[in-house]
Motif scaffolding. Structure first.
Motif, PDB file in Angstrom:
ATOM      1  N   CYS A  15       0.845  -1.213   0.000  1.00  0.00           N
ATOM      2  CA  CYS A  15       0.000   0.000   0.000  1.00  0.00           C
ATOM      3  C   CYS A  15       0.871   1.250   0.000  1.00  0.00           C
ATOM      4  O   CYS A  15       0.601   2.196  -0.750  1.00  0.00           O
ATOM      5  CB  CYS A  15      -0.944   0.000   1.199  1.00  0.00           C
ATOM      6  SG  CYS A  15      -2.354  -1.110   1.034  1.00  0.00           S
ATOM      7  N   ASN A  19       0.348   3.790  -3.084  1.00  0.00           N
ATOM      8  CA  ASN A  19      -0.473   4.958  -2.762  1.00  0.00           C
ATOM      9  C   ASN A  19      -0.237   6.174  -3.648  1.00  0.00           C
ATOM     10  O   ASN A  19      -1.181   6.932  -3.868  1.00  0.00           O
ATOM     11  CB  ASN A  19      -0.325   5.341  -1.288  1.00  0.00           C
ATOM     12  CG  ASN A  19      -1.503   4.876  -0.464  1.00  0.00           C
ATOM     13  OD1 ASN A  19      -2.641   4.919  -0.902  1.00  0.00           O
ATOM     14  ND2 ASN A  19      -1.215   4.420   0.739  1.00  0.00           N
ATOM     15  N   ALA A  23      -5.599   5.639  -4.207  1.00  0.00           N
ATOM     16  CA  ALA A  23      -5.805   5.124  -2.850  1.00  0.00           C
ATOM     17  C   ALA A  23      -5.582   3.618  -2.853  1.00  0.00           C
ATOM     18  O   ALA A  23      -6.184   2.896  -3.648  1.00  0.00           O
ATOM     19  CB  ALA A  23      -7.205   5.455  -2.373  1.00  0.00           C
TER      20      ALA A  23
END
Length: 124
Positions: A15, A19, A23
């Motif tokens: 993530c 990112n 998102a």
């Protein structure tokens, strides 16, 4: 017996890496605001020193063009992560295990492209 520190959370590392594109989350929210990247560890293993996480990356976007663009950019970010610090974690090695591929999705207003990558790192 002394316990060893756990390996970094591979989903959080992925993530942090993805990112900048859109998102990136570890579970699909009830209401999706595209574009969205969903990251899930789907296996892997370790040798006691290195964790070899298999990470499924799902790109959800409003159009086929956008989902494929993001999937290709995500792949390049993952491949460039070898030897780099991501969210405070050194990624020893990164590779594609399954190239991006379009999949059917239950919502006809969204396009889904999925890929599987391998991220390797050692304990902190």
């Amino acid at each position: 017996m002394e316990l060893l520190a756990p390996w970094p959370d591979a989903e959080v590392v992925a993530c942090d890496l993805l990112n900048p594109l859109a998102a990136a989350v570890t579970s699909t929210p009830e209401k999706i605001a595209p574009p969205l990247i969903v990251v899930e560890r789907v296996g892997g293993g370790d040798d006691g020193i290195t964790d070899r996480a298999r990470i499924e990356v799902s790109i959800l976007a409003a159009t086929r063009r956008e989902s494929w663009r993001l999937a290709r950019e995500a792949q390049q970010l993952v491949l460039a992560a070898s030897g780099e610090m991501v969210g405070g974690v050194l990624v020893d090695y990164a590779a594609t295990e399954s190239d991006p591929a379009q999949r059917d999705y239950e919502n006809p207003d969204l396009r889904l492209v999925m890929a599987v990558y391998r991220l390797e790192f050692r304990r902190p």
